[in-house]
Write a protein that holds these residues in place. Structure first.
Motif, mmCIF file in Angstrom:
data_model
loop_
_atom_site.group_PDB
_atom_site.id
_atom_site.type_symbol
_atom_site.label_atom_id
_atom_site.label_comp_id
_atom_site.label_asym_id
_atom_site.label_seq_id
_atom_site.Cartn_x
_atom_site.Cartn_y
_atom_site.Cartn_z
ATOM 1 N N ALA A 8 0.826 -1.203 0.000
ATOM 2 C CA ALA A 8 0.000 0.000 0.000
ATOM 3 C C ALA A 8 0.862 1.256 0.000
ATOM 4 C CB ALA A 8 -0.933 -0.003 1.202
ATOM 5 N N SER A 9 1.938 1.226 0.757
ATOM 6 C CA SER A 9 2.846 2.382 0.805
ATOM 7 C C SER A 9 3.493 2.602 -0.555
ATOM 8 C CB SER A 9 3.914 2.144 1.867
ATOM 9 O OG SER A 9 4.825 3.204 1.887
ATOM 10 N N GLU A 10 3.899 1.529 -1.201
ATOM 11 C CA GLU A 10 4.514 1.643 -2.519
ATOM 12 C C GLU A 10 3.521 2.193 -3.541
ATOM 13 O OE1 GLU A 10 6.519 -1.229 -5.879
ATOM 14 O OE2 GLU A 10 6.668 -1.816 -3.769
ATOM 15 N N MET A 11 2.281 1.719 -3.490
ATOM 16 C CA MET A 11 1.253 2.208 -4.411
ATOM 17 C C MET A 11 0.981 3.691 -4.169
ATOM 18 S SD MET A 11 0.431 -0.047 -6.568
ATOM 19 C CE MET A 11 -1.025 0.668 -7.255
ATOM 20 N N ALA A 12 0.925 4.106 -2.906
ATOM 21 C CA ALA A 12 0.687 5.507 -2.576
ATOM 22 C C ALA A 12 1.815 6.379 -3.133
ATOM 23 C CB ALA A 12 0.564 5.687 -1.072
ATOM 24 N N GLU A 13 3.051 5.906 -3.010
ATOM 25 C CA GLU A 13 4.188 6.657 -3.542
ATOM 26 C C GLU A 13 4.108 6.768 -5.063
ATOM 27 O OE1 GLU A 13 7.983 5.265 -2.156
ATOM 28 O OE2 GLU A 13 7.290 5.183 -0.083
ATOM 29 N N LEU A 14 3.703 5.688 -5.733
ATOM 30 C CA LEU A 14 3.566 5.720 -7.184
ATOM 31 C C LEU A 14 2.479 6.697 -7.619
ATOM 32 C CD1 LEU A 14 3.937 1.924 -8.048
ATOM 33 C CD2 LEU A 14 5.545 3.769 -8.562
ATOM 34 N N ALA A 18 3.021 10.125 -9.785
ATOM 35 C CA ALA A 18 2.283 10.352 -11.025
ATOM 36 C C ALA A 18 1.574 11.702 -10.998
ATOM 37 C CB ALA A 18 1.276 9.231 -11.252
ATOM 38 N N GLU A 19 0.993 12.058 -9.874
ATOM 39 C CA GLU A 19 0.314 13.354 -9.753
ATOM 40 C C GLU A 19 1.305 14.509 -9.867
ATOM 41 O OE1 GLU A 19 -2.961 14.249 -9.562
ATOM 42 O OE2 GLU A 19 -3.297 12.156 -10.054
ATOM 43 N N LEU A 20 2.452 14.358 -9.253
ATOM 44 C CA LEU A 20 3.459 15.423 -9.307
ATOM 45 C C LEU A 20 4.067 15.561 -10.695
ATOM 46 C CD1 LEU A 20 5.261 14.857 -5.897
ATOM 47 C CD2 LEU A 20 3.686 16.705 -6.496
#
Length: 67
Positions: A8-14, A18-20
């Protein structure tokens, strides 16, 4: 081996990366007048309605260009 929290942490970072990475919206310059209705204002738009109308018109133009 990764657990659910790591995944979940890795997905949140991805998602954040992507947003940035998305291109920033190009805002009209400050001119002392509303960019949509030309009413004197210290901001780009005199109210949320003008801002929303400007964005709607901009999307409409892009859709016409795309066919």
């Amino acid at each position: 081996m990764a657990d659910n929290a790591d995944d979940a942490s890795e997905m949140a970072e991805l998602h954040l990366a992507a947003e940035l990475a998305k291109p920033k919206a190009i805002l009209p310059p400050l001119t002392g007048h509303c960019f949509y209705c030309h009413t004197p204002t210290p901001e780009r738009f005199c109210d949320a309605d003008c801002r929303d109308d400007f964005e709607r018109d901009k999307r409409r133009i892009l859709m016409r260009k795309r066919g």
